[in-house]
Design an enzyme around this catalytic site. Structure first.
Site, PDB file in Angstrom:
ATOM      1  N   ASP A 136       0.821  -1.211   0.000  1.00 54.45           N
ATOM      2  CA  ASP A 136       0.000   0.000   0.000  1.00 54.45           C
ATOM      3  C   ASP A 136       0.862   1.272   0.000  1.00 54.45           C
ATOM      4  OD1 ASP A 136      -2.260   1.571   0.101  1.00 54.45           O
ATOM      5  OD2 ASP A 136      -2.426   1.492   2.270  1.00 54.45           O
ATOM      6  N   CYS A 190     -20.771 -10.912  -6.607  1.00 54.49           N
ATOM      7  CA  CYS A 190     -21.677  -9.879  -6.091  1.00 54.49           C
ATOM      8  C   CYS A 190     -23.118 -10.156  -6.519  1.00 54.49           C
ATOM      9  CB  CYS A 190     -21.265  -8.488  -6.600  1.00 54.49           C
ATOM     10  SG  CYS A 190     -19.878  -7.783  -5.668  1.00 54.49           S
ATOM     11  N   CYS A 216     -16.085  10.172  -0.328  1.00 58.66           N
ATOM     12  CA  CYS A 216     -15.934   9.030   0.591  1.00 58.66           C
ATOM     13  C   CYS A 216     -15.365   9.477   1.938  1.00 58.66           C
ATOM     14  CB  CYS A 216     -15.031   7.982  -0.058  1.00 58.66           C
ATOM     15  SG  CYS A 216     -14.633   6.627   1.041  1.00 58.66           S
ATOM     16  N   CYS A 250     -21.569  -5.853   3.698  1.00 55.54           N
ATOM     17  CA  CYS A 250     -21.367  -6.944   2.728  1.00 55.54           C
ATOM     18  C   CYS A 250     -21.610  -8.320   3.357  1.00 55.54           C
ATOM     19  CB  CYS A 250     -19.953  -6.884   2.156  1.00 55.54           C
ATOM     20  SG  CYS A 250     -19.687  -8.175   0.940  1.00 55.54           S
TER      21      CYS A 250
END
Ligand code: SF4
Ligand code: SF4
Length: 384
Positions: A136, A190, A216, A250
């Site tokens: 990252d 999904c 966001c 989720c």
């Protein structure tokens, strides 16, 4: 069994022995989502994160990072160590911190583990090779690579989703000139679900699989250096560092396993800290408390900006003393958001504090914010 297959299998076993929860190999190739990435940049959805377009070509071409690159080893490391009790998460006097930031900063930990894996590879490989390790932090399209390596699919919430692991995991990569045996990407699971898109408080998904970072809360509370635009402050609620809402929604995260690594277990008081004491934190206290923690990224002024917004969103007069003290903070960015917070709560005491601060203030942005707050402040304190 061909030598490369044996080496690849051994490498995967070693990665798991080191502690990674998933490992796969991607062949260096043109990325399927390259055009979508370019369009995302063209539409400005990366917000103020200028380092992303600066490294656009490198991100799209691993050979510009490691000349002669043939394979990318992709790893995943779970970080979800526990869940937040609902009564704490919904307590407006407490701030919500994204799960990944409860424990120690993952960058160094995962990188060290990846370096161990690379050293092992150097010892085992017959041929010398070049490589670079990223966690990252470099010009790598991490989710794209992980998807190609078979670690999961990119979900409608743009996170890498795994049927086994959910999405609460860190990603890391070794880009190498070695020819390893590539894995097959997994298919999208999904289906017709839209839970993540529906749950987002700021409507940050203009379409499934596309995130507008400008909207966001993760960007606004961590990466953004300046003010939080006024239209997102109420929507931020009590989020003071990041947001997990589109992951919490989720279904694949419901049965996902927990991590047992001590490094990622919550530091004391970091799951849902009380807001008011954070507001009074000195520079020294900030450095001391968040040494080695992801929370140091927005710096003290960024974190206190978020705390001021969250205190305003309590709509509770009990938050006024902490905000009042924040009106004399050395950072104009903090004072601006404190003024907004007081305006949101309103009432006589908040208005008097704003007027006093206005009389002593010489920063134009803070003064404008105080004016707005005085105009918008309810005459009576709002009640929850
Ligand atoms: Fe929306 Fe929060 Fe997900 Fe950002 S992290 S897209 S604000 S739900
Ligand atoms: Fe996909 Fe539904 Fe998870 Fe969103 S919530 S990532 S649509 S499975």
């Amino acid at each position: 069994m061909p030598a490369t297959q044996t080496l690849t299998d051994q490498l995967k076993r070693k990665a798991r022995a080191i502690g990674f929860d998933a490992v796969g190999i991607a062949r260096v190739q043109a990325y399927p989502h390259a055009d979508a990435f370019r369009e995302w940049l063209e539409r400005g959805m990366h917000a103020t994160m200028a380092y992303i377009p600066r490294s656009e070509e490198k991100r799209l071409d691993p050979e510009q990072v490691v000349p002669g690159a043939r394979s990318i080893v992709a790893v995943a490391k779970l970080y979800r160590t526990q869940d937040i009790p609902h009564d704490l998460r919904d307590d407006r006097e407490r701030g919500v911190i994204s799960r990944y930031a409860w424990g120690d900063d993952y960058h160094d930990i995962v990188k060290e583990q990846l370096n161990e894996l690379r050293t092992w590879l150097e010892e085992r490989s017959d041929a010398p090779f070049d490589s670079r390790v990223y966690v990252d932090s470099g010009p790598v399209l991490e989710r794209e690579v992980a998807m190609l390596a078979g670690l999961g699919w990119i979900g409608k919430n743009t996170m890498l989703m795994s049927r086994e692991l959910g999405s609460y995991f860190f990603l890391g990569e070794i880009i190498t000139t070695l020819d390893l045996v590539a894995d097959e990407p997994v298919t999208d699971h999904c289906g017709s679900c839209t839970k993540c898109l529906d749950a987002c408080p700021t409507d940050a998904f203009p379409a499934p699989y596309t995130l507008d970072a400008r909207k966001c809360l993760s960007y606004l509370t961590i990466e953004r250096k300046g003010e939080i635009p006024a239209e997102y402050r109420e929507l931020a609620g009590n989020h003071i560092f990041g947001c997990d809402i589109c992951q919490e929604a989720c279904p694949w995260n419901r049965k996902a396993p927990l991590a047992d690594d001590t490094e990622y277990r919550p530091r004391e008081g970091l799951v849902t800290p009380a807001l008011a004491p954070l507001m009074g934190m000195s520079d020294e206290a900030f450095r001391e408390r968040f040494r080695g923690s992801p929370l140091k990224r927005p710096k003290r002024r960024g974190l206190l900006r978020n705390v001021a917004v969250a205190l305003g969103n309590t709509c509770d007069p009990d938050a006024i003393p902490a905000l009042e003290a924040g009106l004399s903070d050395a950072e104009p960015l903090v004072r601006r958001h404190v003024a907004w917070g007081l305006g949101r709560i309103g009432g006589k005491r908040a208005q008097e504090a704003l007027r006093r601060a206005g009389a002593a203030e010489d920063d134009a942005d803070v003064l404008a914010e105080i004016d707005d707050a005085l105009q918008q402040a309810p005459q009576e304190e709002e009640t929850r």
